[in-house]
Design an enzyme around this catalytic site. Structure first.
Site, mmCIF file in Angstrom:
data_model
loop_
_atom_site.group_PDB
_atom_site.id
_atom_site.type_symbol
_atom_site.label_atom_id
_atom_site.label_comp_id
_atom_site.label_asym_id
_atom_site.label_seq_id
_atom_site.Cartn_x
_atom_site.Cartn_y
_atom_site.Cartn_z
ATOM 1 N N ASP A 226 0.740 -0.897 -0.004
ATOM 2 C CA ASP A 226 -0.013 0.105 -0.106
ATOM 3 C C ASP A 226 0.845 1.282 -0.089
ATOM 4 O O ASP A 226 2.162 1.153 0.403
ATOM 5 C CB ASP A 226 -0.980 0.160 1.215
ATOM 6 C CG ASP A 226 -2.114 0.815 0.893
ATOM 7 O OD1 ASP A 226 -3.002 0.866 1.618
ATOM 8 O OD2 ASP A 226 -1.968 1.930 0.101
HETATM 9 C C1 GLC Z 1 -4.208 4.297 0.036
HETATM 10 C C2 GLC Z 1 -5.251 3.160 -0.086
HETATM 11 C C3 GLC Z 1 -5.219 2.220 -1.178
HETATM 12 C C4 GLC Z 1 -4.932 2.969 -2.523
HETATM 13 C C5 GLC Z 1 -3.623 3.787 -2.367
HETATM 14 C C6 GLC Z 1 -3.181 4.314 -3.727
HETATM 15 O O1 GLC Z 1 -3.869 5.052 1.088
HETATM 16 O O2 GLC Z 1 -5.105 2.620 1.332
HETATM 17 O O3 GLC Z 1 -6.451 1.614 -1.069
HETATM 18 O O4 GLC Z 1 -5.235 2.048 -3.603
HETATM 19 O O5 GLC Z 1 -3.575 4.376 -1.385
HETATM 20 O O6 GLC Z 1 -4.151 5.457 -3.592
#
Ligand code: GLC
Length: 740
Positions: A226
């Site tokens: 993430d």
């Molecule tokens: C985040 C989210 C994830 C997302 C990523 C990119 O903080 O938890 O679901 O895909 O950032 O935006």
């Protein structure tokens, strides 16, 4: 080709490729004609950053589809796959090679801020919806990223907290959707969660990233972090995290130095890089840009999903509304539609018609704002009351606002905004033909209104086409067919995570284990406001003739279940037949009901159909700590067929033969009673103690039965009983100790 590439790259080049190029891109490899990739969110549409717009969070126009909780409430696997195909089209149009979704985490608490972005409290429904989503998007040569692997069920402290989950809940509830999707749809990528699991951050958790995901499940796609979840690059590389996002890598120098110090092997680096290169090669092979695209096709699908997602929770007959009836529209959401959740899934819709606009295209309809955001005042209330009192029926729009429900924070309670509650309270005092339309991503507390309002519709956050869908539903041009994908509890205090959510800065303990959502409320026989799987229709369905192909399954045989469904009402409609199982007595306590199959059927008035469902042994699995894996316990089971988890229409008893030895092995610590009740030891142990004078006539009999076998030996010895009578007890204990 990959070997050739690996041989050509320097250590620095390799390490660099183990991170993204920047926030949304993976750098390609021009020397080998491998284009870069664009990765962007989903899961409710394509959120492609619009760098030209200048605003950090601006994104290109794309269809804002209904939220995942709404998708799941359709219970329509084919429709969700078709919707995802259109998300694939839009990804191709926008040049997005990997769509970051679906989110398939669980729902322990209605308060979790991203419940809107996850499918359901039930892992099976989540897994089926996630599989449909992945299949649909990937059918277009666009990758997906199943997230957030695993145990990310809250926003509070999500980047530093450890989710403490027992092995049974981990496998039966939280890993299950991920495994279903890996097995049935083979996602191009997965995304590891921010949190730790049982103390080890997912971005470097060998048990989850290597042992379970790679060795047990055989998953060979890429695992990315993430955004910002990599705290220790070296440990992440060692533990099978392939790609750090966003790029560029924060600790590349450390990784390079670790290699030079022999603290990081080239084998680990190459293993990760193989998956990065494989993703680039797959994308190059399968990605086909779309020069132009008719976004109306997506809008029409988004409308159908919204229409099948909205749930008619209550209806005293006020709905459907007749064209000639004088209605009033109250609530700012009718002019400023609440269509999606806040955060990374936020989409810039291609088109957005408010409900007021949709309704007034045909005729003038009076409107009162009732509130602004979550607040109201005397003037707004007065205006709403005046409007209501002049109308036959009131359509009242309420729900959560982006201030109380969205990514990055959890709700503090299940209440509607104070201004909305004040408005409802005022209106129900003066009007009894109110249709309450709730817009939220998760359960809210409606318990104060269910008696006084005439109808309630859970509209979820229905995406850009929600207004058109809602209009068709309330006028009866389309029938309701949505079913709750999560329980609406009577009160937050009844929720099983109430005492443990959201935990401390360090950890949150999933004390409810497998008893999540309806699994808890039903097992505890707690009343709920609206049960999991509940949803009314303008018509009625009769269930009859439940048959099973056999009263017992032997090992890997399948069991065919058939049931006749009849539409006994005047409207055409769709019904979701739900199949749950229960196991009254089990070595490890089970939830009273567990969803294992469902099917949505369309029937005209007075039409019948026979629904056929195939149950397999695996549908009855539980996680055996003894066997350290999923297993089936031999014994009696009940099959429940229902229109919701609480509206069970038919029941069938079956027996499953299984060779899985799930029975807990007895040890000298078990009581004499446990041995007497055990088929293998019972007769022998009973004889031994009877011969020693310990039978029901002995006043100490019940006391002895409760003692561990090893303690009983000491007691027996203190009575100086004849050696040949005690010997058999020695032998049993010795054989048990040898097994340990
Ligand atoms: C985040 C989210 C994830 C997302 C990523 C990119 O903080 O938890 O679901 O895909 O950032 O935006």
């Amino acid at each position: 080709m990959i070997d050739e590439i690996l041989a050509s790259l320097s250590l620095e080049e390799k390490i660099k490729l183990l991170s993204g190029e920047n926030a949304w891109h993976m750098e390609g490899l021009a020397s080998f004609d491998l284009p870069g990739l664009t990765l962007t969110d989903g899961p409710h549409g394509v959120r492609l950053a619009d760098e030209a717009a200048g605003e950090y969070f601006a994104s290109k126009p794309a269809t804002a589809f209904p939220i995942e909780a709404a998708m799941a409430a359709t219970w329509n696997i084919d429709l969700i796959e078709e919707m995802a195909v259109h998300m694939g089209y839009e990804s191709r149009f926008h040049g997005v090679q990997v769509l970051l979704g679906p989110g398939v985490n669980g729902k322990r608490s209605p308060l979790a801020g991203r419940n809107f972005e996850y499918f359901s409290e039930d892992p099976y429904l989540t897994g089926k919806m996630g599989t449909a989503f992945v299949k649909g998007v990937q059918s277009q040569g666009v990758g997906t990223s199943v997230k957030h692997y695993v145990g990310n069920e809250q926003e509070t402290n999500r980047m530093v907290i450890s989710s403490e989950i027992d092995s049974q809940a981990l496998h039966e509830i939280y890993l299950k959707p991920f495994k279903m999707i890996v097995d049935e749809a083979n996602p191009w990528t997965m995304m590891c969660a921010y949190n730790a699991l049982n103390g080890v951050p997912l971005s470097r958790n060998p048990s989850l990233l290597i042992d379970i995901l790679r060795n047990q499940w055989g998953y060979d796609g890429l695992v990315m972090s993430d955004w910002g979840a990599v705290w220790d690059k070296i440990e992440s590389i060692k533990n099978c995290l392939d790609l750090e996002m966003p790029g560029p890598g924060k600790q590349d120098e450390l990784a390079i130095q670790a290699y030079k110090d022999n603290a990081l092997s080239m084998d680990s680096i190459d293993h990760r890089l193989r998956r990065v290169l494989a993703l680039m090669m797959r994308s190059k092979k399968e990605f086909k840009p779309l020069k132009d695209y008719d976004f109306k096709k997506s809008h029409d699908i988004a409308k159908q999903v919204a229409a099948e997602a909205m749930v008619l929770l209550k209806n005293n007959g006020i709905l459907p509304i007749k064209e000639k009836e004088a209605i009033g529209i109250i609530g700012e959401f009718a002019k400023k539609p609440r269509i999606q959740g806040g955060g990374s899934s936020h989409i810039n819709p291609t088109v957005l018609n408010s409900f007021y606009k949709v309704m007034t295209q045909e005729k003038e309809i009076d409107y009162a704002a009732g509130y602004h955001g979550g607040q109201t005042n005397d003037e707004l209330i007065k205006e709403a009351l005046e409007l209501a009192q002049s109308k036959d029926k009131v359509l009242l729009f309420v729900g959560t606002t982006e201030l109380i429900e969205g990514e990055g924070f959890d709700r503090l309670d299940m209440k509607l905004p104070k201004g909305h509650r004040r408005l409802i309270d005022a209106l129900i005092k003066v009007h009894d033909h109110i249709v309450l339309l709730n817009f939220s991503g998760s359960a809210v507390d409606l318990s104060a209104y269910t008696i006084d309002v005439a109808a309630i519709v859970q509209c979820w956050l229905p995406g850009q086409a929600g207004s058109e869908a809602l209009r068709d539903l309330i006028y009866g041009q389309q029938n309701f067919s949505g079913k709750l994908s999560e329980t609406f509890p009577l009160c937050l205090e009844h929720n099983p995570s109430y005492l443990s959510f959201p935990g401390s800065i360090d950890e949150v303990s999933y004390k409810e284990s497998i008893f999540v959502g309806y699994r808890y409320y039903d097992t505890k026989k707690l009343p709920v406001l609206y049960p999991f799987g509940h949803g009314l229709s303008y018509t009625y369905f009769e269930y009859a003739d439940l048959k099973v192909s056999s009263d017992e399954i032997i090992d890997d045989e399948s069991l065919e279940v058939t049931v006749k469904i009849t539409n006994t009402g005047d409207y055409s409609g769709q019904e979701v037949i739900q199949v749950y199982y229960g196991k009254p007595s089990a070595v490890v306590k089970r939830a009273d009901k567990n969803l294992i199959k469902f099917k949505k059927v369309s029937l005209k008035s007075n039409e019948s159909t026979t629904v056929k469902l195939l149950l397999k042994r695996d549908d009855f699995e539980f996680y055996s700590k003894k066997l350290k894996g999923m297993a089936v316990e031999e014994g009696h089971y009940q099959i429940f067929i229902g229109s919701s988890s609480r509206d069970i229409r038919l029941i069938k008893d079956i027996y499953i033969h299984s060779t899985d030895d799930v029975k807990e092995a007895l040890s000298v610590n078990h009581s004499i009673r446990a041995f007497i009740n055990d088929p293998e030891y019972g007769e022998n142990i009973l004889n031994i103690f009877n011969n020693l004078g310990f039978d029901k006539s002995n006043g100490l009999y019940e006391v002895m039965l409760g003692m561990p076998l090893k303690v009983a030996l000491g007691i027996v010895q203190s009575f100086n009983l004849e050696e040949e009578k005690v010997e058999p007890l020695y032998q049993v204990i010795q054989s048990l100790q040898e097994k340990e």
